[in-house]
Every structure is written in C-alpha cells, then in structure tokens.
Scaffold this active site. Sequence first.
Site, mmCIF file in Angstrom:
data_model
loop_
_atom_site.group_PDB
_atom_site.id
_atom_site.type_symbol
_atom_site.label_atom_id
_atom_site.label_comp_id
_atom_site.label_asym_id
_atom_site.label_seq_id
_atom_site.Cartn_x
_atom_site.Cartn_y
_atom_site.Cartn_z
ATOM 1 N N GLU A 196 -8.545 48.946 154.014
ATOM 2 C CA GLU A 196 -7.526 47.941 154.088
ATOM 3 C C GLU A 196 -6.979 49.369 155.335
ATOM 4 O O GLU A 196 -6.072 50.519 154.884
ATOM 5 C CB GLU A 196 -7.036 48.006 153.349
ATOM 6 N N GLU A 318 -13.801 42.778 148.563
ATOM 7 C CA GLU A 318 -13.032 43.328 147.350
ATOM 8 C C GLU A 318 -12.671 41.619 147.342
ATOM 9 O O GLU A 318 -11.909 40.861 147.798
ATOM 10 C CB GLU A 318 -11.877 43.614 147.754
#
Length: 515
Positions: A196, A318
């Site tokens: 991220e 994820e």
Amino acid sequence: MLFIRVFLAVTILSFTGLIAADKPNRVIVNADLGTEKISKNIYGHFAEHLGRCIYGGFWVGENSSIPNTHGIRNDVIAAIREIAPPVIRWPGGCFADTYHWKDGIGPRDQRPSIINSTWGGVTEDNSFGTHEFLLLCELLDSEPYICINVGSGTVQEASDWVEYVNSDAKSPMTDLRKKNGREKPWNVKYWAVGNESWGCGGNMIPEYYADQFKQFSTYLRYGNLYRVASGGTDPDFDWTETVLKKTQKFKNLIDGYSFHYYTFCHGWDDKTSATDFNENDWFHTMKNTIIMEERLKRHIALMDEYDPANKIGLIADEWGNWFKVEPGTNPGFLYQQNTVRDAVTAALYLNIFNNHARRVKMANIAQTINVLQAMLLTKDDKLVKTPTFYVFKMYKVHQDATLLPINLVCEDYSFNGMTLPSVSASASKDNSGKTHLSLCNINPNKDASVEVEIRGINKLSKVKGEIVTASAMNAYNDFNKPENVNCRPFSGYKLKNNTVQISLPSKSVVTLELE
Ligand code: AHR
C-alpha cells in the site's frame, strides 16, 4: 380430484424447494470446456505482525506450556494444514514498511525490541523473524510470500534480504545465514515490493512509486523471483494505469500487481459489529462484497490493455471483512468474531476469484489468526475454527483445478427496495476428472431452488455435497461452543439424468462433487 392431487403435489414440491421459483435459478456447468487453471494460490493467507496473529496465534515460543514445534503452536499447524494453505504472505501489511529484517535474525535473546508503531504501539521483540516464518511455511507446506520494506527501508537492505534467503554462493549474507543455523537457501519465489505504497507504505504518488518499484526490483536478484508491485487504493485506476505504463518497458521486473479490497459493512468510517447486526447490515455487507468484482474487472481491463499477453498476475493479497473490534479488545489489534455472514462473503469472494482465474494468480485473505476475517481464533491454549475456515476447507478442491465456464441465472435477493443476485457460483474439474460446483445463497431468509445442468459429461452418476450454514445469520463459533458452525454433509439435491435439482438453504455455502 385431479385438481386436488396436482395442488398437493405442487405444494409439497414447493415446500421442499424442489421446483423452480417465479424466476428460475439455473446453472449450466460446461464440464468439458475448461481452459484456465485456478491457481491454488488464490487460496492463500496473510499473516502480519498485528495484534495476536503472529504472537499468541502462530508463535508461542519454545518455552511455552502450549505444545509447539520450535515455538510454533502444534494445534495451529494441524488446523491450518486441514485447509491446505498454498502460500502465506508476511510480515505485513503496513507493518512491512517499518520492518527491518536484520532485527529478526540471530539468537533471539539478542534481537532488539522495537515498537510496533502501526498496530497498537506494542513492543515487538522480534522473536518471530525470517527463520521462524520460513520454518512455519515448511511445517504448513506453504510457499512463503515476503513483503519487503520500501517505505522506510533501503534498496541495499532489500537486496541483502533476498541474498540471505536465496543465495547459495559465498557472500557476507549467506555466511550470516549459515552462522544463524541455516545451511541451504530457502529459494523464496514471491516478493512484494512494498505494501500500500499509496498510504501506510510511504504516501507515494504512482509516478514516484513506479520508479521506486523499478529501482528496488532491479536489485532483487537471487533465484527465480516473482516480483509484485503495490497497487493503489481499490478504486484508484489511475495508479494502476501509471504503474503499468511506467513498467511497460521493464517487463522482466514485474510479475504481479497487487490489489487490496476489504468489505466494510457501511464504509470505512462506519464499521459495525461482527456479531450484532441486522438484515440491513447483512445486505450491505453482501452488496459491498459484490462491488469488488466490478473493481476487479476494471483493473483487469487495464491489465489487458497494457499486458495483452497476460504475463502479469493480479495478486489480491489482502481481502476480507473488516468489522468493529470485539468489545474490550485493543482497537489496534483488529480482533473480530466470524459468523455465517463471513462464510457467505468468503464464498462470494472465492467464486469471484475463481471465475477470474485467467488474471487472478494469487489472493491472500486478511488474516490467518485473530485478525479481521480469520481462519482461527486462539485464547491461551484454546483454539476455534471459524465459519470462514470451513469455507476454505470445502473450497480447497478448486486449488489448481481447471475452471469450468458456467452460465448462471438467479432470482434477486431484495431488501428495502434494493436488489442483489441471490446466488453465486463457480465450478472446476480436478486432475482425477471430478467436477466441483460451489454455490452460495446470500438471501438470509429464503431457500433457493436451483437447477444445475451438467453439460459435457456422458452420464452423471454420483453426487456428493457439503454445506456450511446455520439457522441464525450471526451464528459463530466460540471457545465454549467451538463447533456451532462447521462443514456438514449436504443431501438437499436430487439427480436426474445430467441435471441436479438443489434446495440451497438460505445463507448457505455448498460444494457438490459430481462424477
Ligand atoms: O490487514 C490490515 C491492514 O490493512 C494492512 O496492514 C494494510 O495493508 C491494510 O490497509
């Protein structure tokens, strides 16, 4: 008299759910038309240094009274092996971009303690590091997937890590590995270059990240590596396009592109309880899970444009449900219970990933133990398998099987004037020629009568089924009731020629084996 008989017959059939409703639910499985393999890595897991996933979850240490193998809980090893985890992602998540791997090697009593500044500000004593993680993967028969620190680490540090783990040649890093007790390299294939990076991984803009990605990837050298670039936020198509464009001339550096998606019942800022919810919450959880497919398709469309040869895998590393933490627990630990609602959304996600197997090459549910949509919950020496665990157990038949094209029509699940398709499905054929069809009924109130026609099999002679469901939509397993929701034999079907008529209970997940 005849009228009464017909009326009775229709009533009985309707009651048992064995005739089509107003709008029929129908699945055609084309058992001979599969071309794409469902990568077993779609059934992957994610284990971060977050809350009690590693510490208390996997790791208790060698001196614990809880039975363990070199510090890793035996009950956890046995349970996770039941779902055949193909790959495990570690050490984060956001933690990865604060992690300096050299803190986690060497004698444990000499490893530095640091603050886990991302998750709860707790002390991280680094007793679980590279050797422990790779041992865990060996014990579970899983491939390791390591996320390197781009946000606060250096290129040299990342390059050293790969050399330490993968090289067989003489070098300071391999000498260090041998000194720490491991002679042979582990040959880890999967490496993520940051996590991220748009947020906790450095708050980068896509142009800057793309350059960082190329620089880091250039120096990740040892072995046959599969390098995964960080994706943007789930609807950030500009990030995807920029990274794909800027790496286009460097195809040798990029093998995978990561995509994260979480289901929030009503949104990130409006999280609701994992167990105490109503039908409005149920509906929105289903809706926000189904939206994921649209996001996935848009990312895939961009990948098809920039990588028409389909070389770069979409790595959904994820995913899962993100609810409020259990009352009384550390908010930074993300500990939540897991109900039938989680089982149904797990099936929705997995059906979507299966059906996009052409591009989706890995997915990792967040997270394995005690965090978010977990497989297992632990409390001291006790362990509970969640409803999501049982869906993974049932769905493992799809690992590395051939995806079968299906046609699905179904009635709507309506709530307060909103509608969603009530049934989701995916099918595959395994190496032994068995066909597996997984279905879920997201309607919490109504059974679905589903007609399944199998085409491309001469004569269907055997059907076997399993189901995960419960009577309450918020049923869950707890330490005093560990098997409240589990996987049971399913017999709600009738086979006639190559058609199977199924009565799919409300809020259920079913897998059929067809031969
Ligand atoms: O899984 C929890 C967190 O969610 C991860 O650390 C991060 O990558 C994501 O935002």
